[in-house]
Design a protein around this motif. Structure first.
Motif, PDB file in Angstrom:
ATOM      1  N   GLN A   1       0.559  -0.964  -0.213  1.00 27.20           N
ATOM      2  CA  GLN A   1      -0.435  -0.109   0.041  1.00 27.20           C
ATOM      3  C   GLN A   1       0.703   1.068  -0.220  1.00 27.20           C
ATOM      4  O   GLN A   1       1.902   1.242   0.341  1.00 27.20           O
ATOM      5  CB  GLN A   1      -0.490  -0.139   1.537  1.00 27.20           C
ATOM      6  CG  GLN A   1      -2.040   1.564   1.546  1.00 27.20           C
ATOM      7  CD  GLN A   1      -2.934   0.876   2.612  1.00 27.20           C
ATOM      8  OE1 GLN A   1      -2.309   0.275   3.455  1.00 27.20           O
ATOM      9  NE2 GLN A   1      -3.595   1.719   2.395  1.00 27.20           N
TER      10      GLN A   1
ATOM     11  N   MET B   1       2.098   4.837   0.944  1.00 25.01           N
ATOM     12  CA  MET B   1       2.164   6.092   2.145  1.00 25.01           C
ATOM     13  C   MET B   1       2.997   6.907   0.937  1.00 25.01           C
ATOM     14  O   MET B   1       4.010   7.288   0.928  1.00 25.01           O
ATOM     15  CB  MET B   1       2.916   5.237   2.804  1.00 25.01           C
ATOM     16  CG  MET B   1       2.925   6.677   4.414  1.00 25.01           C
ATOM     17  SD  MET B   1       4.090   5.659   5.944  1.00 25.01           S
ATOM     18  CE  MET B   1       2.304   4.967   6.571  1.00 25.01           C
TER      19      MET B   1
ATOM     20  N   PHE C   1       8.192   1.751   8.705  1.00 23.15           N
ATOM     21  CA  PHE C   1       7.708   1.386   7.496  1.00 23.15           C
ATOM     22  C   PHE C   1       7.673   1.326   6.183  1.00 23.15           C
ATOM     23  O   PHE C   1       6.956   0.531   5.541  1.00 23.15           O
ATOM     24  CB  PHE C   1       6.129   2.890   7.257  1.00 23.15           C
ATOM     25  CG  PHE C   1       5.107   2.860   8.791  1.00 23.15           C
ATOM     26  CD1 PHE C   1       3.994   1.862   9.537  1.00 23.15           C
ATOM     27  CD2 PHE C   1       5.308   3.857   9.861  1.00 23.15           C
ATOM     28  CE1 PHE C   1       3.438   2.153  10.228  1.00 23.15           C
ATOM     29  CE2 PHE C   1       4.613   3.903  10.855  1.00 23.15           C
ATOM     30  CZ  PHE C   1       3.745   2.872  11.654  1.00 23.15           C
TER      31      PHE C   1
ATOM     32  N   TYR D   1       5.205  -0.681   3.330  1.00 24.96           N
ATOM     33  CA  TYR D   1       4.498   0.192   2.667  1.00 24.96           C
ATOM     34  C   TYR D   1       5.417   0.660   1.543  1.00 24.96           C
ATOM     35  O   TYR D   1       6.651   0.521   1.103  1.00 24.96           O
ATOM     36  CB  TYR D   1       4.051   1.717   3.184  1.00 24.96           C
ATOM     37  CG  TYR D   1       2.811   1.431   4.524  1.00 24.96           C
ATOM     38  CD1 TYR D   1       1.866   1.510   4.301  1.00 24.96           C
ATOM     39  CD2 TYR D   1       3.113   0.286   5.801  1.00 24.96           C
ATOM     40  CE1 TYR D   1       0.376   0.938   5.122  1.00 24.96           C
ATOM     41  CE2 TYR D   1       1.976   0.289   6.744  1.00 24.96           C
ATOM     42  CZ  TYR D   1       0.829   0.754   6.100  1.00 24.96           C
ATOM     43  OH  TYR D   1       0.020   0.807   6.939  1.00 24.96           O
TER      44      TYR D   1
ATOM     45  N   VAL E   1      -2.542   6.450   2.430  1.00 25.50           N
ATOM     46  CA  VAL E   1      -2.517   7.110   3.485  1.00 25.50           C
ATOM     47  C   VAL E   1      -2.070   7.578   3.639  1.00 25.50           C
ATOM     48  O   VAL E   1      -0.406   8.047   2.677  1.00 25.50           O
ATOM     49  CB  VAL E   1      -2.078   6.152   4.446  1.00 25.50           C
ATOM     50  CG1 VAL E   1      -1.287   6.402   5.935  1.00 25.50           C
ATOM     51  CG2 VAL E   1      -2.326   4.263   4.096  1.00 25.50           C
TER      52      VAL E   1
ATOM     53  N   SER F   1      -7.283   6.141   1.569  1.00 26.01           N
ATOM     54  CA  SER F   1      -8.031   4.979   2.394  1.00 26.01           C
ATOM     55  C   SER F   1      -7.701   6.070   3.902  1.00 26.01           C
ATOM     56  O   SER F   1      -8.292   5.768   4.805  1.00 26.01           O
ATOM     57  CB  SER F   1      -6.884   3.918   2.783  1.00 26.01           C
ATOM     58  OG  SER F   1      -5.698   4.275   2.786  1.00 26.01           O
ATOM     59  N   ARG F   2      -6.769   6.395   4.652  1.00 28.07           N
ATOM     60  CA  ARG F   2      -6.376   7.084   5.801  1.00 28.07           C
ATOM     61  C   ARG F   2      -5.709   8.220   5.756  1.00 28.07           C
ATOM     62  O   ARG F   2      -4.862   9.204   4.783  1.00 28.07           O
ATOM     63  CB  ARG F   2      -5.225   5.681   6.617  1.00 28.07           C
ATOM     64  CG  ARG F   2      -5.876   4.851   7.124  1.00 28.07           C
ATOM     65  CD  ARG F   2      -7.000   5.100   8.470  1.00 28.07           C
ATOM     66  NE  ARG F   2      -7.091   3.435   8.440  1.00 28.07           N
ATOM     67  CZ  ARG F   2      -8.561   2.965   7.469  1.00 28.07           C
ATOM     68  NH1 ARG F   2      -9.001   3.445   6.710  1.00 28.07           N
ATOM     69  NH2 ARG F   2      -8.688   1.565   8.038  1.00 28.07           N
TER      70      ARG F   2
ATOM     71  N   ILE G   1      -3.862  11.120   7.746  1.00 35.22           N
ATOM     72  CA  ILE G   1      -2.939  11.541   9.291  1.00 35.22           C
ATOM     73  C   ILE G   1      -2.285  13.021   9.337  1.00 35.22           C
ATOM     74  O   ILE G   1      -1.829  12.954   8.653  1.00 35.22           O
ATOM     75  CB  ILE G   1      -1.600  10.882   9.357  1.00 35.22           C
ATOM     76  CG1 ILE G   1      -2.285   9.165   9.722  1.00 35.22           C
ATOM     77  CG2 ILE G   1      -1.186  11.362  10.588  1.00 35.22           C
ATOM     78  CD1 ILE G   1      -2.595   8.588   8.136  1.00 35.22           C
TER      79      ILE G   1
ATOM     80  N   ASN H   1       5.303   6.538  15.968  1.00 36.34           N
ATOM     81  CA  ASN H   1       4.915   5.869  14.939  1.00 36.34           C
ATOM     82  C   ASN H   1       3.758   4.351  16.114  1.00 36.34           C
ATOM     83  O   ASN H   1       3.259   3.842  15.272  1.00 36.34           O
ATOM     84  CB  ASN H   1       6.269   4.721  14.706  1.00 36.34           C
ATOM     85  CG  ASN H   1       7.493   6.006  13.902  1.00 36.34           C
ATOM     86  OD1 ASN H   1       6.521   6.342  12.936  1.00 36.34           O
ATOM     87  ND2 ASN H   1       8.528   5.771  13.786  1.00 36.34           N
TER      88      ASN H   1
ATOM     89  N   LEU I   1       0.282   5.520  14.995  1.00 33.90           N
ATOM     90  CA  LEU I   1       0.075   5.460  13.161  1.00 33.90           C
ATOM     91  C   LEU I   1       0.238   4.405  12.939  1.00 33.90           C
ATOM     92  O   LEU I   1      -0.651   3.735  12.985  1.00 33.90           O
ATOM     93  CB  LEU I   1       1.548   5.649  12.814  1.00 33.90           C
ATOM     94  CG  LEU I   1       1.149   5.647  11.261  1.00 33.90           C
ATOM     95  CD1 LEU I   1      -0.246   6.079  10.598  1.00 33.90           C
ATOM     96  CD2 LEU I   1       2.337   6.661  10.888  1.00 33.90           C
ATOM     97  N   GLU I   2       0.669   3.573  13.847  1.00 32.07           N
ATOM     98  CA  GLU I   2       0.936   1.086  13.763  1.00 32.07           C
ATOM     99  C   GLU I   2      -0.654   1.138  14.764  1.00 32.07           C
ATOM    100  O   GLU I   2      -0.965   0.080  13.548  1.00 32.07           O
ATOM    101  CB  GLU I   2       2.038   0.703  14.635  1.00 32.07           C
ATOM    102  CG  GLU I   2       2.032  -0.579  14.285  1.00 32.07           C
ATOM    103  CD  GLU I   2       2.677  -0.917  12.909  1.00 32.07           C
ATOM    104  OE1 GLU I   2       1.769  -1.202  12.102  1.00 32.07           O
ATOM    105  OE2 GLU I   2       4.092  -0.591  12.923  1.00 32.07           O
TER     106      GLU I   2
ATOM    107  N   LEU J   1      -3.491   2.040  12.111  1.00 30.99           N
ATOM    108  CA  LEU J   1      -3.695   1.889  10.791  1.00 30.99           C
ATOM    109  C   LEU J   1      -3.460   0.268  10.733  1.00 30.99           C
ATOM    110  O   LEU J   1      -4.316  -0.368   9.854  1.00 30.99           O
ATOM    111  CB  LEU J   1      -1.741   2.223  10.099  1.00 30.99           C
ATOM    112  CG  LEU J   1      -1.043   3.299   9.457  1.00 30.99           C
ATOM    113  CD1 LEU J   1      -0.356   2.865   8.997  1.00 30.99           C
ATOM    114  CD2 LEU J   1      -2.747   3.809   8.229  1.00 30.99           C
TER     115      LEU J   1
END
Length: 232
Positions: A3, A5, A25, A29, A67, A90-91, A93, A223, A226-227, A230
């Motif tokens: 995906q 990011m 990540f 990602y 993301v 999708s997200r 932040i 992180n 965020l982890e 997600l």
């Protein structure tokens, strides 16, 4: 297939601001860190120019279901992009994002040639002034030595101040995460709480002893938040 990011830096930010996120990540990602063309010559509104740049970047790289993470000005760009292209994100932040209220700590024009002033202003970004290393201060100082770059910085800051996102936030249905420093003096905690109120599907995480760039000052906590977000 990984995906995507997308990491978006702030007005004085750069690719190095995201080192902690990249290291954490990158194995899972497809990470993109476009350098926002803040210093380009153009005839558009500066913020609009940056949003259109991101639109072209996403199209050129064929990014879908991304993301998107934005700090400060980068958060502002991320908000406008997500509002216009919810199918691409999708997200969302945000960390220390502009768009509601921001204390512009450089005044109307950055003081060229004054190294100590620049050091003081860079340190103001963080809760712990030691984060403002000589290398970071020198990078900002070199930028402010250029008259044209100074002008573009001021124009972009004013463009962001004019663009008030409160009316569009309730229309963003994308799941959103707000990671904010409790000691952010540029976009204070009340700004985070207002974003939290206005975004329909937002989670707010406040980090103690942290300023305007949590991904730099509190990378482990950043992180971790965020982890968890997600992974939901």
């Amino acid at each position: 297939m990984k995906q995507s990011m997308i990491l978006l830096h702030g007005l004085f930010g750069g690719l190095s601001n995201w080192e902690g996120v990249i290291q954490h990540f990158e194995s899972r990602y497809d990470i993109h860190i476009p350098l926002l063309p803040i210093f380009d010559y153009h005839l558009q509104d500066n913020l609009e120019y940056l949003v259109r740049f991101l639109e072209q970047y996403v199209q050129q790289h064929g990014l879908e279901n991304a993301v998107i993470i934005g700090n400060s000005l980068g958060g502002h760009v991320a908000i406008l992009f997500t509002h216009r292209h919810p199918d691409k994100v999708s997200r969302l932040i945000l960390t220390g994002s502009s768009g509601l209220h921001e204390n512009n700590n450089l005044g109307s024009y950055p003081k060229r040639g004054n190294y100590e002033y620049i050091r003081e202003r860079v340190a103001y970004t963080f809760y712990d002034p030691a984060i403002a290393t000589d290398a970071l201060v020198s990078e900002v100082f070199q930028t402010t030595q250029n008259r044209i770059k100074c002008l573009r910085i001021v124009q972009t800051a004013k463009s962001a101040q004019r663009n008030y996102v409160a009316p569009v936030l309730p229309e963003i249905q994308t799941p959103s995460l707000l990671i904010w420093g409790e000691e952010d003096r540029i976009a204070p905690p009340e700004v985070a709480r207002e974003f939290h109120q206005l975004l329909p599907h937002a989670t707010l995480v406040m980090l103690p002893a942290c300023g305007h760039a949590p991904m730099m000052e509190r990378p482990e906590e950043f992180n971790r938040a965020l982890e968890e977000f997600l992974g939901k």
